[in-house]
Design a protein around this motif. Structure first.
Motif, PDB file in Angstrom:
ATOM      1  N   GLY A  49      24.599   7.028  14.980  1.00  0.00           N
ATOM      2  CA  GLY A  49      24.978   5.917  15.276  1.00  0.00           C
ATOM      3  C   GLY A  49      25.240   5.659  16.607  1.00  0.00           C
ATOM      4  N   THR A  58      28.744  -1.686  16.986  1.00  0.00           N
ATOM      5  CA  THR A  58      28.318  -0.378  16.481  1.00  0.00           C
ATOM      6  C   THR A  58      27.362  -0.664  15.622  1.00  0.00           C
ATOM      7  OG1 THR A  58      29.984  -0.485  14.907  1.00  0.00           O
ATOM      8  CG2 THR A  58      30.624   0.768  16.591  1.00  0.00           C
ATOM      9  N   TYR A  60      24.866   1.834  12.492  1.00  0.00           N
ATOM     10  CA  TYR A  60      24.830   3.464  11.880  1.00  0.00           C
ATOM     11  C   TYR A  60      23.717   3.499  11.180  1.00  0.00           C
ATOM     12  CZ  TYR A  60      29.940   3.005  12.882  1.00  0.00           C
ATOM     13  OH  TYR A  60      31.259   2.897  13.516  1.00  0.00           O
ATOM     14  N   LYS A  65      26.602   5.115   6.753  1.00  0.00           N
ATOM     15  CA  LYS A  65      27.032   3.869   6.674  1.00  0.00           C
ATOM     16  C   LYS A  65      28.280   3.947   5.801  1.00  0.00           C
ATOM     17  CE  LYS A  65      24.503   0.688   7.910  1.00  0.00           C
ATOM     18  NZ  LYS A  65      23.291  -0.455   7.853  1.00  0.00           N
ATOM     19  N   THR A  69      32.529   6.179  11.239  1.00  0.00           N
ATOM     20  CA  THR A  69      32.912   5.246  12.345  1.00  0.00           C
ATOM     21  C   THR A  69      32.876   5.823  13.529  1.00  0.00           C
ATOM     22  OG1 THR A  69      34.435   4.238  10.720  1.00  0.00           O
ATOM     23  CG2 THR A  69      34.885   3.513  12.875  1.00  0.00           C
ATOM     24  N   LEU A  81      33.787  10.131  16.704  1.00  0.00           N
ATOM     25  CA  LEU A  81      33.069  10.067  15.522  1.00  0.00           C
ATOM     26  C   LEU A  81      34.015  10.464  14.261  1.00  0.00           C
ATOM     27  CD1 LEU A  81      30.459   9.401  14.025  1.00  0.00           C
ATOM     28  CD2 LEU A  81      29.746  11.891  14.283  1.00  0.00           C
TER      29      LEU A  81
END
Length: 121
Positions: A49, A58, A60, A65, A69, A81
């Motif tokens: 990502g 952002t 991903y 996903k 995050t 991360l």
């Protein structure tokens, strides 16, 4: 020139969580789009990502996903991360990378040394 150092990897059970950090030095992190990548043994490196310079956007890969995050704190020159609901297939060396390009960079100019994440089932 930007130097990147990842940390936070380790051994975790499936279903657990880890938070990786990537600290930059040399130049201000706010000038770079930041990406996370990973490479499992015997496999090619894959994109996880990315996060925009401001942190407002952002993106991903499908396989993370909803579980991972990416965030950043430009004041601390750090990108994170957060990995939740980890699976054994998430086992890999994780790398952060920096690109001076905006949007969806095709290449990243600077890379960290990587941090190992091992998920036991």
């Amino acid at each position: 020139q930007v130097q990147l150092v990842e940390s936070g990897g380790g051994l975790v059970q499936a279903g657990g969580s880890l938070r990786l950090s990537c600290v930059a030095s040399g130049r201000t992190l706010s000038s770079y789009t930041m990406g996370w990548f990973r490479q499992a043994p015997g496999k090619e490196r894959e994109f996880v990502g990315r996060i925009s310079r401001s942190g407002g956007s952002t993106y991903y890969s499908e396989f993370v996903k909803g579980r991972f995050t990416i965030s950043r704190d430009n004041a601390k020159n750090t990108v994170y991360l957060q990995m939740n609901s980890l699976k054994s297939e998430d086992t890999a060396v994780y790398y952060c990378a920096a690109s001076p390009l905006i949007g969806a960079p095709a290449t990243y100019d600077y890379w960290g040394q990587g941090t190992q994440v091992t998920v036991s089932s």
